[in-house]
Design an enzyme around this catalytic site. Sequence first.
Site, short mmCIF file in Angstrom:
data_model
loop_
_atom_site.label_atom_id
_atom_site.label_comp_id
_atom_site.label_asym_id
_atom_site.label_seq_id
_atom_site.Cartn_x
_atom_site.Cartn_y
_atom_site.Cartn_z
CG HIS A 181 30.56 64.19 29.16
ND1 HIS A 181 30.08 65.34 28.55
CD2 HIS A 181 31.38 63.61 28.25
CE1 HIS A 181 30.59 65.45 27.33
NE2 HIS A 181 31.38 64.40 27.13
NE ARG A 242 28.62 65.59 19.52
CZ ARG A 242 29.23 64.92 20.51
NH1 ARG A 242 29.29 65.45 21.72
NH2 ARG A 242 29.77 63.75 20.29
NE ARG A 286 44.71 73.44 22.04
CZ ARG A 286 45.20 72.21 22.04
NH1 ARG A 286 46.21 71.90 22.84
NH2 ARG A 286 44.69 71.28 21.26
N GLY A 332 39.04 68.79 28.82
CA GLY A 332 40.18 69.37 28.13
C GLY A 332 40.20 70.88 28.10
CD GLU A 386 35.35 60.89 31.20
OE1 GLU A 386 34.19 60.60 30.89
OE2 GLU A 386 36.13 61.51 30.45
#
Length: 403
Positions: A181, A242, A286, A332, A386
């Site tokens: 990232h 993960r 969510r 997100g 990005e």
Amino acid sequence: MIVLVLNCGSSSIKYQLLNMADEGLLLAKGIVERVGFTDAKLTHKPEGKDKYVHVTSIPDHTTGINLILEALVDSNHGVISSINEITAVGHRVAHGGEFFTKSSLIDDFTKSEIEKCIELAPLHNPANLKGILSMEKLLPNVPQVAVFDTSFHQTMPKHAYLYAIPYEYYEKYKIRRYGFHGTSHKYVAQKACNMLGVDFENQKIITCHLGNGASIAAINQGKSVDTSMGFTPVEGLIMGTRSGDIDAGVLLYLAEKENLSFKDVNDLINKKSGVAGISGLSSDMRDLENAAAEGNERAQLALDMYYYRVKKYVGAYAAAMDGVDMIIFTGGIGENDPVLREKVSTAIDFMGVDFDVEANKGVRGKDKLLTKPESRVKVMVITTNEELVIATDTANIVKELKK
């Protein structure tokens, strides 16, 4: 300069087309999903026009990218008159190993080095390479640039990136923390500094890129000095599927008890763990928040564990840098989950965070300062882009090439 940005996954292709002569103006974006299936789907969104959706068979990445190019020049939903208007193509590449410390023009040598890194990122680099090879077939004369998730973190000091295993394994196999990232961490840190009018190279910043894959970075004076993801994207925070940090002995114990192969263990920590594994419900925050509100105890446990791990890393990186000036939430989840931001930020008030609960409420997908004026440590939500970073690096490298 018109730049096409591609982010190729194993069964998906995300893309954006940007006009870099107009400050990175977005012309169109979209995604190809279910590559390799007969019911694959292209979702194309040109700026100022209606969304276009097309379901068809897309057997491979070349077919998918060709479909994207056709959509970009279509008379109804296209945004350019000819593919010859595309000046360059920028690719997101997951892993550049120790070799790539910055973005690179793609040539035969670059491709061979990316291929060498496949064993370091077996889920991502093969797909990234497919995108590069596909573009070579479709636009053979257009320069391509690789922008690496790992390159920003190559400034980490050795004491931060090495593992405490026999040193010979680093020498033989380059086993170390690489981090990911990187484009996002760098972009949001610089963007936040610009918003506040402070010098990026004179700040201690903790960036929290929180999505289905998640990582935190410690950025001191413009350089990454530590990050939560490691040799692979598994290490660090709890993620969608993960595990994040785990005692290696647990995996050895489970392998023996459950008769698990190496592939089984890999699937366990990459695809069956995280908040999905704890909740037994979903990898989507969510869904977990809705279930927790209805009394689902395991959903609440997954959320509590997620918040705790983020808070712990923020505290650790503040200690690693001997303080912190700014904490940034992005990705997100980071951009769209006010509950997470409040849970983490109010728990670290002892660090000098005076969090503005009211300012945080309902904030989704926009840039905002979330602390009160008197707060010593600033907390911000910053939207990442990005693709713009990739397009900017691509444009700069191609401009140098043409000089």
